[in-house]
Each structure stands twice: as structure tokens, then as C-alpha cells.
Write a protein that holds these residues in place. Structure first.
Motif, PDB file in Angstrom:
ATOM      1  N   SER A 110      -7.165 -14.943 -20.404  1.00 15.64           N
ATOM      2  CA  SER A 110      -8.622 -14.821 -20.560  1.00 15.64           C
ATOM      3  C   SER A 110      -9.339 -15.996 -19.899  1.00 15.64           C
ATOM      4  O   SER A 110     -10.408 -15.822 -19.300  1.00 15.64           O
ATOM      5  CB  SER A 110      -8.999 -14.732 -22.044  1.00 15.64           C
ATOM      6  N   ILE A 111      -8.747 -17.182 -19.982  1.00 14.33           N
ATOM      7  CA  ILE A 111      -9.341 -18.363 -19.353  1.00 14.33           C
ATOM      8  C   ILE A 111      -9.205 -18.283 -17.840  1.00 14.33           C
ATOM      9  O   ILE A 111     -10.129 -18.651 -17.100  1.00 14.33           O
ATOM     10  CB  ILE A 111      -8.678 -19.651 -19.881  1.00 14.33           C
ATOM     11  N   ALA A 112      -8.054 -17.811 -17.355  1.00 18.29           N
ATOM     12  CA  ALA A 112      -7.869 -17.669 -15.912  1.00 18.29           C
ATOM     13  C   ALA A 112      -8.917 -16.726 -15.328  1.00 18.29           C
ATOM     14  O   ALA A 112      -9.539 -17.021 -14.297  1.00 18.29           O
ATOM     15  CB  ALA A 112      -6.459 -17.155 -15.608  1.00 18.29           C
ATOM     16  N   ALA A 151     -15.794 -16.901 -12.055  1.00 17.46           N
ATOM     17  CA  ALA A 151     -16.991 -17.748 -12.056  1.00 17.46           C
ATOM     18  C   ALA A 151     -17.027 -18.633 -10.815  1.00 17.46           C
ATOM     19  O   ALA A 151     -18.093 -18.809 -10.194  1.00 17.46           O
ATOM     20  CB  ALA A 151     -17.026 -18.608 -13.321  1.00 17.46           C
ATOM     21  N   SER A 152     -15.885 -19.198 -10.432  1.00 18.90           N
ATOM     22  CA  SER A 152     -15.862 -20.065  -9.248  1.00 18.90           C
ATOM     23  C   SER A 152     -16.162 -19.281  -7.976  1.00 18.90           C
ATOM     24  O   SER A 152     -16.877 -19.774  -7.093  1.00 18.90           O
ATOM     25  CB  SER A 152     -14.508 -20.769  -9.128  1.00 18.90           C
ATOM     26  N   ILE A 153     -15.652 -18.073  -7.876  1.00 17.19           N
ATOM     27  CA  ILE A 153     -15.931 -17.244  -6.694  1.00 17.19           C
ATOM     28  C   ILE A 153     -17.424 -16.982  -6.567  1.00 17.19           C
ATOM     29  O   ILE A 153     -18.011 -17.113  -5.478  1.00 17.19           O
ATOM     30  CB  ILE A 153     -15.139 -15.918  -6.767  1.00 17.19           C
ATOM     31  N   LEU A 154     -18.065 -16.616  -7.684  1.00 16.42           N
ATOM     32  CA  LEU A 154     -19.503 -16.351  -7.646  1.00 16.42           C
ATOM     33  C   LEU A 154     -20.282 -17.595  -7.241  1.00 16.42           C
ATOM     34  O   LEU A 154     -21.208 -17.527  -6.410  1.00 16.42           O
ATOM     35  CB  LEU A 154     -19.977 -15.845  -9.011  1.00 16.42           C
ATOM     36  N   LEU A 155     -19.920 -18.747  -7.784  1.00 16.88           N
ATOM     37  CA  LEU A 155     -20.646 -19.972  -7.457  1.00 16.88           C
ATOM     38  C   LEU A 155     -20.463 -20.356  -5.996  1.00 16.88           C
ATOM     39  O   LEU A 155     -21.412 -20.824  -5.348  1.00 16.88           O
ATOM     40  CB  LEU A 155     -20.202 -21.107  -8.372  1.00 16.88           C
ATOM     41  N   VAL A 166      -5.030 -23.451 -14.457  1.00 20.24           N
ATOM     42  CA  VAL A 166      -4.770 -22.461 -15.502  1.00 20.24           C
ATOM     43  C   VAL A 166      -4.055 -21.220 -14.978  1.00 20.24           C
ATOM     44  O   VAL A 166      -3.325 -20.561 -15.732  1.00 20.24           O
ATOM     45  CB  VAL A 166      -6.098 -22.076 -16.204  1.00 20.24           C
ATOM     46  N   LEU A 167      -4.213 -20.879 -13.702  1.00 20.30           N
ATOM     47  CA  LEU A 167      -3.552 -19.678 -13.187  1.00 20.30           C
ATOM     48  C   LEU A 167      -2.032 -19.791 -13.281  1.00 20.30           C
ATOM     49  O   LEU A 167      -1.380 -18.876 -13.811  1.00 20.30           O
ATOM     50  CB  LEU A 167      -4.005 -19.397 -11.754  1.00 20.30           C
ATOM     51  N   PRO A 168      -1.411 -20.881 -12.793  1.00 15.30           N
ATOM     52  CA  PRO A 168       0.048 -20.973 -12.963  1.00 15.30           C
ATOM     53  C   PRO A 168       0.474 -21.084 -14.425  1.00 15.30           C
ATOM     54  O   PRO A 168       1.538 -20.570 -14.807  1.00 15.30           O
ATOM     55  CB  PRO A 168       0.423 -22.232 -12.167  1.00 15.30           C
ATOM     56  N   LEU A 169      -0.337 -21.749 -15.252  1.00 14.76           N
ATOM     57  CA  LEU A 169       0.005 -21.842 -16.666  1.00 14.76           C
ATOM     58  C   LEU A 169       0.041 -20.458 -17.315  1.00 14.76           C
ATOM     59  O   LEU A 169       0.979 -20.127 -18.057  1.00 14.76           O
ATOM     60  CB  LEU A 169      -1.017 -22.729 -17.395  1.00 14.76           C
ATOM     61  N   PRO A 229       2.044 -12.357 -14.722  1.00 14.80           N
ATOM     62  CA  PRO A 229       0.990 -12.264 -13.692  1.00 14.80           C
ATOM     63  C   PRO A 229      -0.330 -11.808 -14.292  1.00 14.80           C
ATOM     64  O   PRO A 229      -0.367 -11.053 -15.273  1.00 14.80           O
ATOM     65  CB  PRO A 229       1.551 -11.212 -12.720  1.00 14.80           C
ATOM     66  N   LEU A 230      -1.405 -12.270 -13.688  1.00 15.26           N
ATOM     67  CA  LEU A 230      -2.738 -11.934 -14.183  1.00 15.26           C
ATOM     68  C   LEU A 230      -2.975 -10.433 -14.064  1.00 15.26           C
ATOM     69  O   LEU A 230      -2.872  -9.852 -12.978  1.00 15.26           O
ATOM     70  CB  LEU A 230      -3.796 -12.693 -13.382  1.00 15.26           C
ATOM     71  N   GLU A 231      -3.270  -9.797 -15.182  1.00 19.06           N
ATOM     72  CA  GLU A 231      -3.448  -8.344 -15.197  1.00 19.06           C
ATOM     73  C   GLU A 231      -4.814  -7.949 -14.646  1.00 19.06           C
ATOM     74  O   GLU A 231      -5.832  -8.548 -14.974  1.00 19.06           O
ATOM     75  CB  GLU A 231      -3.312  -7.815 -16.625  1.00 19.06           C
TER      76      GLU A 231
END
Length: 304
Positions: free
Chosen positions: A40-42, A48-52, A199-202, A209-211
Motif C-alpha cells: 500500500s505504501i509502495a 504520487a511521485s510520477i504525478l509530481l 519501499v518497492l524492494p522492501l 511483486p507489486l500487484e
């Protein structure tokens, strides 16, 4: 300290920011029904970073290249995103979203203590000490100190949220010391980018993998807390800061919990104890004493 008069436009922005952040607690809890707390954090920091960065590109803002600046972004991302987001999301698995929002309001209490620890011009005055003490009474009432004796899961969840607010407080000190000259949009984008790299690798190691094959309701929750309550809220936050100052921004802290409580009750049938409400009232008084608002009102009344 005398508070600046808040313009009507700033009041509108304050209410909007409170709605955005107040709704984020419910949105995160809804997402946690389908994905892990690290995932959820990833999702939150990546989108959010992509949008910014898209906004940065449209505005043609200069992107810093200094390793020192990016190192500061990295530490800021850990202190302001990875650690508090993770602790609070984990905590929300065991406590109500409204209770999480109440405990989140303690950020200002810890912020005063952290600033006094690191900055000579932020010493603890008598007013601040009184505000901190009242605030801590509120926190102890919310949690119930007798419940900490057993350290069962619910108590640990509340302590995790408190841990997140402490991390927020240190993040504020870090930003003041290491990122004073960075434009807010660049600082937010850089911070969230570094958070994503952590956070992605964590989440990948811990939860896989991120669903992306998620239900529409989960995607709606992610879109809300990542794009509205994170990316857009950062922009709104700095606009309010410029218009009315840091002191008046404290009002947002007090406006968020009632919104989160109402939404949690409506969407998830959450209920809070009377101790939680009493604790929030004490915490609110403590924050207003810290801010100087109560002292200023009392002096005006006595001078009449």
C-alpha cells in the motif's frame, strides 16, 4: 504569539486539505483489505511521485543534480514517508482509522520537542512545556496507559502510529536543516522518488511483486490516497503555508480526526471509546496552547 488573520481563500484551502487528509485514513484502510501494508505504501509513493514529476516537467522547474541534495531527499523520504507511512499502515490493521487520525495529531507535540533538541531558536518556553504536558495527558488518555502493561496487538498498533508521528517530527527538523532552499514541489517529488526506491524492494521481498490486478474499489482507494491525499495535498499544504503561516496550519491537525472518525463510522462501522474522544479534546487544548492561540485569547479577554 499573535496569529495572523486567515484569509477566506486560506480557510477554503484549510478545509479542503483537512478533507483530503482526513479521507486518507479510510482509503488506506480500504486498500489494506486486499494488499499488504508495504504494498500500500509502495503504491502511494510511486504514483504520487510520477504525478509530481509530470507537474515539474510542465512547469519546467530545474531539477537538482547535486548528490548532497539527493542524499537529503533520501533521508527525508525515509523519515517523512517510508517509516511513518509503514508504521501507520501496519497500525491500521488493528485499530480504527479515526483513532489513527487522533494519534497522528501528536506530530505537533513531538515536533516541538525535536525542534528544541536540534535548534537553538526553538527552546522550550513555559507555554510550550504546558502545551506538551497537556498533549501527553491527551495521548495517555487515548491509549489508556493501563493497556500498555500487556502490550497486546492493539496497544502495539497504537504505539506504532505514535512512532510514525515521531518520525514526522524528525523529518521536519531534517527539512529545515538540509532542504531550506529547495522549491516545495521539487522537494516533494525528490523525497517521494527516494521513498519509492526504498519501499518497492522492501515490499517485493516481504509481500511479493507489486500487484496491479486489483479490484476497482482498491484502485479507487489507492488513487485517492496517492494522488489526492499525497501529491495534491503537498501542493495545497505549501500554498496554505505561504498564505497564512505555519501557526495557522496547526488547525488542519485538529480538523482531520473528526473527518476520519465520521468516515470510519459511516464506511466501516467503526466506534471509538469515550477515552479516545476525551483524549482528543485534551490533545486539542495542548496543541492550541503550543500554538499560542489560547494564551492570546486569554490576554485579549483580560485586557477588556
Amino acid at each position: 504569539m499573535t496569529q495572523n488573520r486567515i484569509p477566506v481563500r486560506a480557510w477554503i484551502d484549510l478545509v479542503l486539505l483537512a478533507l483530503l487528509w482526513g479521507g486518507s485514513f479510510l482509503a488506506i484502510r480500504e486498500a489494506l483489505d486486499e494488499i499488504g501494508f508495504l504494498s500500500s505504501i509502495a503504491h502511494r509513493v510511486i504514483w504520487a511521485s510520477i504525478l509530481l514529476w509530470i507537474i515539474v516537467a510542465v512547469r519546467r522547474l530545474a531539477v537538482p543534480r547535486s548528490p548532497r541534495v539527493w542524499g537529503a531527499f533520501f533521508v527525508m523520504g525515509c523519515l517523512n514517508n517510508v517509516i511513518p507511512f509503514s508504521l501507520m499502515a501496519w497500525g491500521q490493521l488493528s485499530i480504527e482509522s479515526g483513532l489513527t487520525a487522533i494519534l497522528n495529531a501528536t506530530t505537533a507535540i513531538w515536533g516541538v520537542l525535536a525542534a528544541a533538541l536540534f535548534f537553538a531558536d526553538e527552546r522550550l518556553t513555559a507555554r510550550r512545556v504546558i502545551g506538551v504536558v497537556i498533549g501527553f495527558l491527551g495521548v495517555s488518555t487515548v491509549i489508556g496507559l493501563q493497556n500498555l502493561a500487556s502490550l497486546e496487538l492493539r496497544s502495539l498498533a497504537q504505539l506504532a502510529v505514535i512512532g510514525g508521528t515521531i518520525s514526522y517530527a524528525f523529518a521536519g527538523c531534517w527539512a529545515r536543516a538540509r532542504l531550506p532552499d529547495q522549491p516545495p514541489l521539487i522537494a516533494a517529488a525528490g523525497m517521494l522518488t527516494c521513498s519509492s526506491l526504498v519501499v518497492l524492494p522492501l515490499s517485493w521481498v516481504a509481500e511479493g511483486p507489486l500487484e496491479l490486478d486489483l479490484s476497482p474499489s482498491t484502485w479507487a482507494a489507492i488513487a485517492y490516497y496517492a494522488l489526492a491525499a499525497t501529491a495534491a495535498a503537498y501542493i495545497l499544504y505549501y500554498r496554505i503555508l505561504a498564505a497564512t503561516g505555519a501557526g495557522n496550519l496547526l488547525l488542519v491537525t485538529l480538523m482531520i480526526p473528526p473527518i476520519a472518525i465520521l468516515l470510519g463510522s459511516w464506511a466501516r462501522d467503526e466506534t471509538l471509546t469515550s477515552g479516545a474522544y476525551l483524549g482528543f479534546a485534551l490533545l486539542g487544548v495542548g496543541l492550541l496552547v503550543l500554538d499560542g492561540r489560547i494564551g492570546s485569547a486569554a490576554r485579549k479577554t483580560m485586557s477588556r
